[in-house]
Write an enzyme that holds these catalytic residues in place. Structure first.
Site, PDB file in Angstrom:
ATOM      1  N   CYS A 154     -20.017  17.791   0.853  1.00 20.91           N
ATOM      2  CA  CYS A 154     -19.986  17.428  -0.755  1.00 20.91           C
ATOM      3  C   CYS A 154     -21.223  16.595  -1.174  1.00 20.91           C
ATOM      4  CB  CYS A 154     -18.806  16.473  -0.891  1.00 20.91           C
ATOM      5  SG  CYS A 154     -17.326  17.472  -0.530  1.00 20.91           S
ATOM      6  N   GLY A 167      -5.413   1.656  10.439  1.00 20.42           N
ATOM      7  CA  GLY A 167      -5.594   0.620   9.350  1.00 20.42           C
ATOM      8  C   GLY A 167      -4.824   0.571   8.094  1.00 20.42           C
ATOM      9  N   ARG A 195       0.941  -1.070   0.114  1.00 23.48           N
ATOM     10  CA  ARG A 195       0.018   0.036  -0.142  1.00 23.48           C
ATOM     11  C   ARG A 195       0.836   1.394  -0.009  1.00 23.48           C
ATOM     12  NH1 ARG A 195      -4.020  -1.623   4.798  1.00 23.48           N
ATOM     13  NH2 ARG A 195      -5.279  -3.175   3.613  1.00 23.48           N
ATOM     14  N   GLN A 206       4.223   1.876   2.005  1.00 21.67           N
ATOM     15  CA  GLN A 206       4.857   0.822   2.889  1.00 21.67           C
ATOM     16  C   GLN A 206       6.061   0.358   2.297  1.00 21.67           C
ATOM     17  OE1 GLN A 206       1.637  -2.175   2.544  1.00 21.67           O
ATOM     18  NE2 GLN A 206       1.167  -2.089   4.602  1.00 21.67           N
ATOM     19  N   CYS A 239     -15.191  20.890   2.671  1.00 25.99           N
ATOM     20  CA  CYS A 239     -15.152  19.289   2.351  1.00 25.99           C
ATOM     21  C   CYS A 239     -14.628  19.018   3.675  1.00 25.99           C
ATOM     22  CB  CYS A 239     -14.562  18.625   1.311  1.00 25.99           C
ATOM     23  SG  CYS A 239     -13.924  17.027   1.507  1.00 25.99           S
ATOM     24  N   LYS A 248       0.658  -0.113   9.153  1.00 23.97           N
ATOM     25  CA  LYS A 248       2.037   0.233   9.654  1.00 23.97           C
ATOM     26  C   LYS A 248       2.615  -0.803   9.961  1.00 23.97           C
ATOM     27  CE  LYS A 248      -0.107   3.419  12.308  1.00 23.97           C
ATOM     28  NZ  LYS A 248      -1.382   3.652  11.829  1.00 23.97           N
ATOM     29  N   SER A 249       2.017  -1.938  10.455  1.00 24.34           N
ATOM     30  CA  SER A 249       2.662  -3.200  11.242  1.00 24.34           C
ATOM     31  C   SER A 249       3.732  -3.672  10.182  1.00 24.34           C
ATOM     32  CB  SER A 249       1.757  -3.984  11.696  1.00 24.34           C
ATOM     33  OG  SER A 249       0.690  -3.568  12.446  1.00 24.34           O
TER      34      SER A 249
HETATM   35  N1  LIG Z   1      -0.156  -4.295   1.547  1.00 24.77           N
HETATM   36  C1  LIG Z   1      -1.327  -4.818   2.159  1.00 24.77           C
HETATM   37  N2  LIG Z   1      -2.309  -5.449   1.410  1.00 24.77           N
HETATM   38  C2  LIG Z   1      -3.221  -5.827   1.924  1.00 24.77           C
HETATM   39  N3  LIG Z   1      -3.603  -5.664   3.267  1.00 24.77           N
HETATM   40  C3  LIG Z   1      -2.618  -5.148   3.873  1.00 24.77           C
HETATM   41  C4  LIG Z   1      -1.421  -4.478   3.634  1.00 24.77           C
HETATM   42  N4  LIG Z   1      -0.788  -4.105   4.507  1.00 24.77           N
HETATM   43  C5  LIG Z   1      -1.536  -4.354   5.692  1.00 24.77           C
HETATM   44  N5  LIG Z   1      -2.660  -4.807   5.366  1.00 24.77           N
HETATM   45  C6  LIG Z   1      -3.734  -5.202   6.256  1.00 24.77           C
HETATM   46  O1  LIG Z   1      -4.295  -3.909   6.656  1.00 24.77           O
HETATM   47  C7  LIG Z   1      -4.843  -4.232   8.045  1.00 24.77           C
HETATM   48  C8  LIG Z   1      -4.367  -3.040   9.002  1.00 24.77           C
HETATM   49  O2  LIG Z   1      -3.031  -3.209   9.192  1.00 24.77           O
HETATM   50  P1  LIG Z   1      -2.464  -2.785  10.640  1.00 24.77           P
HETATM   51  O3  LIG Z   1      -2.930  -3.275  11.696  1.00 24.77           O
HETATM   52  O4  LIG Z   1      -1.029  -2.591  10.273  1.00 24.77           O
HETATM   53  O5  LIG Z   1      -2.788  -1.166  10.491  1.00 24.77           O
HETATM   54  P2  LIG Z   1      -2.288  -0.137  11.446  1.00 24.77           P
HETATM   55  O6  LIG Z   1      -1.854   1.053  10.378  1.00 24.77           O
HETATM   56  O7  LIG Z   1      -1.053  -0.448  12.142  1.00 24.77           O
HETATM   57  O8  LIG Z   1      -3.425   0.375  12.066  1.00 24.77           O
HETATM   58  P3  LIG Z   1      -3.690   0.985  13.453  1.00 24.77           P
HETATM   59  O9  LIG Z   1      -3.314   2.504  13.288  1.00 24.77           O
HETATM   60  O10 LIG Z   1      -5.143   1.001  13.977  1.00 24.77           O
HETATM   61  O11 LIG Z   1      -2.875   0.292  14.778  1.00 24.77           O
HETATM   62  C9  LIG Z   1      -4.428  -5.465   8.689  1.00 24.77           C
HETATM   63  O12 LIG Z   1      -5.526  -6.579   8.445  1.00 24.77           O
HETATM   64  C10 LIG Z   1      -3.267  -5.820   7.609  1.00 24.77           C
HETATM   65  O13 LIG Z   1      -2.942  -7.305   7.241  1.00 24.77           O
END
Ligand SMILES: Nc1ncnc2c1ncn2[C@@H]1O[C@H](COP(=O)(O)OP(=O)(O)OP(=O)(O)O)[C@@H](O)[C@H]1O
Length: 601
Positions: A466, A104, A81, A84, A441, A107-108
């Site tokens: 909007c 969402g 995404r 990343q 908006c 980030k992980s």
């Molecule tokens: N490149 C990707 N393609 C598809 N799904 C993805 C991708 N990267 C992450 N995800 C999915 O997106 C979801 C959210 O990811 P993650 O928990 O890392 O979000 P976050 O940014 O840490 O959110 P938060 O701020 O709420 O902690 C997870 O289910 C993860 O598997």
């Protein structure tokens, strides 16, 4: 003899006074120089950050092939995404990075994947044990070796982890998770971490929810301040900080705190296209508000899951009681509940046993329910940073969800009475501005708050403005201001402090007689519009707040801000074309009429 002594004392006192005067002068000079130095430093760091962050990190690197292989084979994902890959490349290039990505956004993956590219381990500092446990369960499912160490870790596990860290023996652990509290208090852990570093096995330090470092942010946590020591101890280990919310001033503060000033900042677009943002007028009394919430939850959000954020613990309990009496399955959630009760409520909500949790901001990090269809802010949010994060818990599955703020001006004063610093005051003002906007908006408002470019916002009718665009006009309300000014002056001369309610009552010629002014005509508009005007006068700085502290509460009074420059000019306020109050006219720029004379102050 005693006269002599007195003379000597007086002489010395004069000398002391003169030195104190000099000292005060020097202190003032020092203060000015310190401020100047800090401002220049911020400017320098901002320029350095901007330059560092302009670099394109999405190209090819020696590890690129491996990175894509891991993405596909271990994480079972097809593509990256936004931002990343750049974050992964920058951190693998040993750069200190702050990654800003919406809730969402993924980030992980940006720290999990790099940990598998290199030998050695990554230290991940994350604020909550429950968050850490979820991460570890998910990583283990993918076959990635990850461990956490905290006060409830068994002796055996601790031994294994420390053996790997200190001696590079036993199972290689790719990710070691700890809370900031643990890092601050466990000397044993720090000592093992130093050994791990000396063995060349500490690859990266990841700090989740990195905005908690900053006192300027909306969620400062004191234990995060110890993280400032890490760069000094492990100077060549890259830091990767992750957050979903940070304005530029917070970024600069985090950088300074972590001793990584001028580091690379990567920002994924903050725009969440599936979230519908809207502000709705809040019904004036508690029962009407409960009826309204009931209606929303039994029609628009029937059988859908949601969160209602309230301002105080008392509010969550009262709202919960009221909605339960109306037959809705809800429960309150706040920091005063025992941890077991909190997890039980969270758990029941996850299993849809409760339609909604009525919560304070304590219901926060780590909430990962994909199908949250509505997040309602029952009162004005304390900050747009918090609002963005809280409302961002909706629609994590990518399907449409609604983020509603129920707005009424008196809530602004409630929130304002709770804040204790200028920084917090400005945050509440930003929140008020969000609610007062007539046609901008909502997504753009949020993007501009985070200094995120508008070009990423493609609001396809996904906000109230909007979806239902209405023509707006600037209306000359100078005459209204004069009336308000007169009422306020009259109250001042009577020695009465005006609350919002008293001011509006006096304007409508109700309430205390001594506050009414004969020369001021009753406004030809409803009270909501009258309050909208008062809110604008406050926003423009014509009015200011004065807090009065009693033993049990804080009262916020309205005062004329005599220093305001806004009084020198014509006062314009935006109105929807069909909602302009009777007797007021749209401002015509081409009119030759000179601006009114400045009011006497
Ligand atoms: N490149 C990707 N393609 C598809 N799904 C993805 C991708 N990267 C992450 N995800 C999915 O997106 C979801 C959210 O990811 P993650 O928990 O890392 O979000 P976050 O940014 O840490 O959110 P938060 O701020 O709420 O902690 C997870 O289910 C993860 O598997």
């Amino acid at each position: 003899m005693s006269d002599d002594l007195l003379k000597k004392i007086t002489k010395i006192e004069e000398q002391i006074k003169s030195i104190q005067k000099e000292q005060a002068k020097l202190n003032e000079k020092l203060r000015i120089l310190n401020t100047e130095r800090d401002e220049l430093k911020s400017k320098y760091n901002l320029e350095k950050t901007k330059k560092e962050s302009e670099k394109d990190w999405s190209g090819n690197f020696p590890w690129t092939e491996k990175v894509f292989e891991i993405l596909k084979n271990i994480f079972k994902l097809k593509e990256f995404r936004s931002k990343q890959l750049s974050a992964i490349n920058a951190t693998l290039s040993k750069k200190d990075v702050l990654l800003l990505m919406p809730t969402g956004g993924g980030k992980s993956l940006c720290y999990q994947l790099p940990s598998l590219v290199e030998r050695g381990t990554s230290l991940v500092i994350s604020p909550l044990i429950s968050l850490i446990e979820d991460q570890i369960i998910n990583l283990k499912k993918l076959g990635v070796s990850a461990e956490t160490i905290n006060s409830s870790t068994s002796k055996e596990s601790k031994k294994n982890i420390y053996q790997y860290m200190a001696k590079n023996q036993g199972t290689v652990i790719k990710l070691i998770f700890v809370t900031p509290e643990w890092l601050a208090k466990s000397k044993m852990f720090m000592s093992n971490l130093q050994k791990c570093y000396a063995l060349g096995n500490l690859n990266r330090i990841v700090i989740d929810e990195v905005h908690c470092c900053s006192q300027w942010g909306h969620d400062f946590r004191p234990d995060y301040k110890y993280l400032g020591l890490l760069k000094g101890m492990f100077s060549d280990v890259p830091i990767l900080g992750l957050t979903a919310t940070a304005t530029m001033s917070v970024i600069l503060d985090i950088q300074e705190m972590l001793d990584i000033s001028g580091c690379t900042v990567l920002r994924a677009p903050f725009f969440r296209p599936n979230l519908f943002y809207e502000v709705l007028p809040k019904p004036s009394d508690a029962a009407a508000c409960l009826d309204y919430l009931e209606k929303l939850m039994t029609t628009n959000f029937k059988e859908q899951s949601g969160i209602i954020y309230a301002l105080s613990i008392k509010d969550t309990e009262e709202l919960s009681k009221g909605l339960r009496e109306r037959g809705l399955k809800v429960h309150y959630y706040h920091a005063n509940l025992e941890p077991e009760a909190r997890s039980a409520i969270h758990e029941r909500w996850l299993r849809n046993k409760y339609q909604a949790v009525i919560a304070t901001v304590a219901f926060g990090m780590g909430i990962d329910k994909p199908d949250v269809r509505f997040v309602i802010h029952h009162s004005l949010p304390k900050s747009l940073e918090g609002f963005y994060q809280e409302s961002g818990r909706a629609g994590r599955d990518g399907k449409p969800a609604r983020c509603i703020v129920l707005y009424k001006l008196s809530d602004y004063f409630r929130v304002s009475s709770l804040v204790g610093s200028k920084v917090e005051e400005n945050k509440v003002k930003a929140s008020l501005e969000y609610c007062l906007a007539q046609n901008t908006c909502r997504h753009k408002q949020i993007a501009s708050h985070f200094e995120d470019g508008f070009e990423t916002v493609r609001c396809e009718k996904m906000c109230d403005h909007c979806k239902n665009p209405r023509k707006c006009l600037e209306v000359d309300v100078t005459s209204v201001w004069k009336d308000i000014y007169t009422i306020m002056e009259n109250a001042e001369s009577n020695g009465v402090n005006l609350t919002l309610l008293k001011l509006i009552d006096a304007w409508y010629s109700t309430g205390a007689k001594e506050l009414r002014v004969d020369t001021v005509k009753k406004p030809r508009m409803d009270r909501i519009t009258a309050e909208y005007l008062v809110a604008n006068f406050l926003q423009k700085g014509l009015l200011k707040e004065e807090k009065n502290y009693t033993a049990y509460s804080v009262n916020v009074y309205l005062k004329i801000n005599r220093k305001s420059d806004a009084m020198k000019n014509r006062i314009l306020v935006t109105f929807k074309e069909d909602a302009i109050p009777k007797g007021l006219l749209p401002f015509n720029k081409d009119s030759e009429e000179p601006p009114p004379k400045r009011m006497k102050t």
